[in-house]
Design a protein around this motif. Structure first.
Motif, PDB file in Angstrom:
ATOM      1  N   VAL A  24      17.237 -18.483  26.657  1.00  0.00           N
ATOM      2  CA  VAL A  24      17.219 -19.930  26.499  1.00  0.00           C
ATOM      3  C   VAL A  24      15.592 -20.208  26.229  1.00  0.00           C
ATOM      4  O   VAL A  24      15.338 -21.401  25.250  1.00  0.00           O
ATOM      5  N   TYR A  78      19.977 -15.321  20.263  1.00  0.00           N
ATOM      6  CA  TYR A  78      21.100 -14.980  20.653  1.00  0.00           C
ATOM      7  C   TYR A  78      21.548 -13.538  20.148  1.00  0.00           C
ATOM      8  O   TYR A  78      21.098 -12.907  19.270  1.00  0.00           O
ATOM      9  N   TYR A  99      20.879 -12.699  16.589  1.00  0.00           N
ATOM     10  CA  TYR A  99      21.177 -13.628  15.487  1.00  0.00           C
ATOM     11  C   TYR A  99      19.611 -14.512  15.524  1.00  0.00           C
ATOM     12  O   TYR A  99      19.223 -14.855  16.533  1.00  0.00           O
ATOM     13  N   ASP A 113      19.002 -16.789  13.240  1.00  0.00           N
ATOM     14  CA  ASP A 113      18.920 -17.668  12.248  1.00  0.00           C
ATOM     15  C   ASP A 113      18.102 -19.025  12.754  1.00  0.00           C
ATOM     16  O   ASP A 113      18.564 -19.713  13.457  1.00  0.00           O
ATOM     17  N   ASP A 153      16.370 -23.834  11.030  1.00  0.00           N
ATOM     18  CA  ASP A 153      16.379 -25.356  11.370  1.00  0.00           C
ATOM     19  C   ASP A 153      15.384 -25.605  12.556  1.00  0.00           C
ATOM     20  O   ASP A 153      15.247 -26.758  12.704  1.00  0.00           O
ATOM     21  N   LEU A 154      14.669 -24.607  12.970  1.00  0.00           N
ATOM     22  CA  LEU A 154      13.667 -24.857  14.004  1.00  0.00           C
ATOM     23  C   LEU A 154      12.393 -24.999  13.201  1.00  0.00           C
ATOM     24  O   LEU A 154      12.015 -24.849  12.283  1.00  0.00           O
ATOM     25  N   LEU A 155      11.597 -26.307  13.956  1.00  0.00           N
ATOM     26  CA  LEU A 155      10.460 -26.769  13.547  1.00  0.00           C
ATOM     27  C   LEU A 155       9.431 -26.292  14.434  1.00  0.00           C
ATOM     28  O   LEU A 155       9.259 -26.920  15.542  1.00  0.00           O
ATOM     29  N   LEU A 156       8.817 -24.894  14.189  1.00  0.00           N
ATOM     30  CA  LEU A 156       8.024 -24.370  14.965  1.00  0.00           C
ATOM     31  C   LEU A 156       6.556 -24.983  15.040  1.00  0.00           C
ATOM     32  O   LEU A 156       5.972 -25.294  13.849  1.00  0.00           O
ATOM     33  N   LEU A 157       6.089 -25.162  16.056  1.00  0.00           N
ATOM     34  CA  LEU A 157       4.785 -25.892  16.196  1.00  0.00           C
ATOM     35  C   LEU A 157       3.564 -24.904  16.346  1.00  0.00           C
ATOM     36  O   LEU A 157       3.919 -23.659  16.929  1.00  0.00           O
ATOM     37  N   ASP A 217      -3.424 -37.330  15.548  1.00  0.00           N
ATOM     38  CA  ASP A 217      -3.767 -38.581  15.160  1.00  0.00           C
ATOM     39  C   ASP A 217      -4.294 -39.695  15.772  1.00  0.00           C
ATOM     40  O   ASP A 217      -4.260 -39.318  17.005  1.00  0.00           O
ATOM     41  N   TRP A 266      -0.733 -38.363  18.729  1.00  0.00           N
ATOM     42  CA  TRP A 266       0.586 -37.493  18.133  1.00  0.00           C
ATOM     43  C   TRP A 266       0.095 -36.153  17.314  1.00  0.00           C
ATOM     44  O   TRP A 266      -0.934 -36.323  16.703  1.00  0.00           O
ATOM     45  N   PRO A 267       0.325 -35.156  17.458  1.00  0.00           N
ATOM     46  CA  PRO A 267       0.071 -34.067  16.768  1.00  0.00           C
ATOM     47  C   PRO A 267       0.272 -34.142  15.177  1.00  0.00           C
ATOM     48  O   PRO A 267       1.442 -34.864  14.943  1.00  0.00           O
ATOM     49  N   ARG A 283       1.062 -32.219  11.472  1.00  0.00           N
ATOM     50  CA  ARG A 283       1.092 -30.911  10.880  1.00  0.00           C
ATOM     51  C   ARG A 283       1.566 -31.261   9.503  1.00  0.00           C
ATOM     52  O   ARG A 283       2.586 -32.114   9.231  1.00  0.00           O
ATOM     53  N   PRO A 284       1.002 -30.474   8.578  1.00  0.00           N
ATOM     54  CA  PRO A 284       1.310 -30.967   7.094  1.00  0.00           C
ATOM     55  C   PRO A 284       2.692 -30.128   6.655  1.00  0.00           C
ATOM     56  O   PRO A 284       2.849 -29.122   7.435  1.00  0.00           O
ATOM     57  N   PRO A 285       3.468 -30.719   6.020  1.00  0.00           N
ATOM     58  CA  PRO A 285       4.659 -30.002   5.381  1.00  0.00           C
ATOM     59  C   PRO A 285       4.464 -28.696   4.792  1.00  0.00           C
ATOM     60  O   PRO A 285       3.482 -28.471   4.162  1.00  0.00           O
TER      61      PRO A 285
END
Lengths: 351, 143
Positions: free
Chosen positions: B29, B34, B117, B119, B122-126, B133, B137-138, B140-142
């Motif tokens: 978790v 997985y 597994y 995959d 789809d995670l948006l890792l910081l 700003d 709020w943090p 992060r550039p795309p």
């Protein structure tokens, strides 16, 4: 990572954000949409018409039917407030207790252990928050134009997920199609063919609940529709030219979004099986048995990365689902017309 | 010369497992990773996580599978499911590993298998270090 100082609580943060919504709504007007999701009322309140156009269309197919009488473990009525900084003329301030600390799915770690959950996407600058004590959600963006296409195609997903905590409902990354009120859950990784299979079945006369996320009751084995959108890879979109594409013009778009008419989407199907599509490259389609373990591995590993929080509970719920239903692999062929025939035969055997 | 470890403990404080007839699915978790293990793999994993040493596990699972135990233990460590028991306390949490119950048939098991597994698209890792700003709020550039 700092925690909240005395007197400053996640609840206070949430209420301050709610107050920001109230000011935004007073300034720009409020668009409301009442829907029913698995028998529970959901009220979505959006400050300003422009943001409403980004949030509400995916729910257009859900009726605001009167709720059924209260059932055990049914989610409470949910109210979600949606606003953006450009419309509001103000921004929701981050919780003022030092470095927030974020988990790998952008969840705000300082809220853990409280009634409030929140995730903040720092690239697209989207805030989703939920207060479990009042079953209230909040969505905040920089502007309507800043809401990305994937959020617009399946909006408020984190909030709907948190809303199911402690119930038998689980938001699942899966499609669902069927006939005569019974159907199959379509699970698989991106590119496995869920959407193509679901839309091929829709074209073949099937009832359609969803292609990306559905709300599954894991004990009653029922899938409820969440969104009336579908996503296709651009190379597959040409195979469904009759569908209305709403998000075509994005540089290097990995998916196009299809908005389905509300008459094309049913609100629920009773589940008879879990089906894992696999693209074969051959013309014909067929089904073969699959293990519940493989179905759980696919369902869980594709659902959890997209839903922050409640990972252990979600895993247990999905485990109940795969034990309750037979599992199959759909060897999906290139002749899309065969896919609904194969699945119709499967449903007939399982009816 | 260092000897390979022979005893292990769970590496995750929050590992959830589901055991089916001939396969186990496990999720860490905390990391969101997985895994699926076949029956032999689940049996070895469960026995090692319970504190049995490699030699005991090898003797327990029979000759066919026993010769794979040491190598499979290394794989479990490499995947982050186990770590060598070195006297430090196990991570506090709610991890439990369901142990397959032998069916008594004595039928030989297949060699142990573990599938991870990963995959995470789809995670948006910081990143651990980021700008903030004006609203706190943090940023992060795309990518």
């Amino acid at each position: 990572m700092a925690g909240p100082p005395a007197g400053v609580t996640p609840g206070a943060f949430f209420e301050a954000a709610r107050a920001s919504f109230d000011r935004a709504a007073a300034r720009a007007g409020c668009v409301e949409r009442a829907v029913t999701l698995d028998g529970s009322p959901v009220l979505i309140r959006v400050a300003g018409g422009a943001l409403a156009d980004r949030v509400l269309p995916a729910f257009a197919h859900l009726d605001a039917a009167p709720p059924r009488t209260a059932e055990l473990a049914a989610p409470r009525p949910l109210v979600v407030y949606c606003a953006d900084s450009a419309t509001a003329g103000e921004t929701v301030a981050a919780p003022d207790w030092g470095p927030l600390g974020f988990g790998p799915k952008c969840e705000i770690l300082a809220f853990q252990g409280s009634d409030v959950r929140a995730v903040f996407d720092p690239v697209h600058r989207l805030l989703h928050a939920y207060d479990a004590s009042s079953a209230t959600g909040l969505f905040w963006a920089d502007s309507p134009a800043a809401v990305p296409w994937w959020e617009s195609s399946r909006p408020l997903r984190p909030i709907l997920h948190w809303w199911t905590e402690g119930t038998t409902r689980q938001a699942v990354h899966a499609g669902c199609v069927g006939t005569a009120g019974v159907g199959v859950l379509l699970a698989g990784r991106s590119g496995a063919g869920k959407s193509t299979t679901a839309l091929a079945c829709l074209r073949g006369g099937f009832e359609y609940v969803g292609d990306d996320f559905v709300l599954a009751d894991v004990d009653r084995c029922v899938a409820h529709s969440m969104y009336s959108t579908a996503k296709l890879e651009p190379r597959n979109a040409a195979r469904f030219s009759e569908l209305r594409i709403t998000e075509p013009d994005r540089p290097g778009a990995e998916k196009v979004v299809v908005q389905l008419d509300r008459t094309s989407v049913v609100d629920r199907l009773a589940l008879r099986a879990i089906v894992l599509p696999e693209v074969t490259g051959r013309p014909g389609s067929a089904v073969r048995a699959a293990s519940p373990a493989s179905a759980l591995a696919v369902l869980a590993s594709t659902t959890a990365p997209q839903l922050a929080g409640l990972e252990a509970e979600s895993f247990v719920k999905l485990g109940r689902l795969v034990r309750a239903l037979p599992c199959f692999v759909l060897e999906a062929g290139t002749d899309l017309h065969q896919i609904p025939v194969v699945l119709a035969d499967l449903l007939e055997e399982l009816r | 010369m260092d000897h390979p470890p022979t005893r292990f403990t769970l590496n995750s404080a929050n590992l959830v497992t589901e055991l089916f007839e001939d396969e186990m699915v496990a999720v860490d978790v905390d990391t969101g990773r997985y895994f699926s293990l076949n029956l032999a793999g689940a049996t070895i994993f469960g026995l090692l996580a319970a504190g049995h040493d490699v030699a005991t596990v090898s003797a327990t699972v029979g000759v066919t599978v026993g010769e794979h135990v040491a190598a499979f233990a290394e794989e479990l460590v490499a995947q982050g499911l186990l770590r060598p028991r070195d006297g430090t306390p196990a991570p506090a949490g709610s991890s439990t590993v369901a142990l397959p119950v032998p069916d008594g048939s004595g039928a030989p098991l297949d060699p142990p298998q573990l599938t991870a597994y990963t995959d995470m698209q789809d995670l948006l890792l910081l990143d651990p270090i980021h700008d903030v700003d004006a609203a706190g709020w943090p940023v992060r550039p795309p990518e």
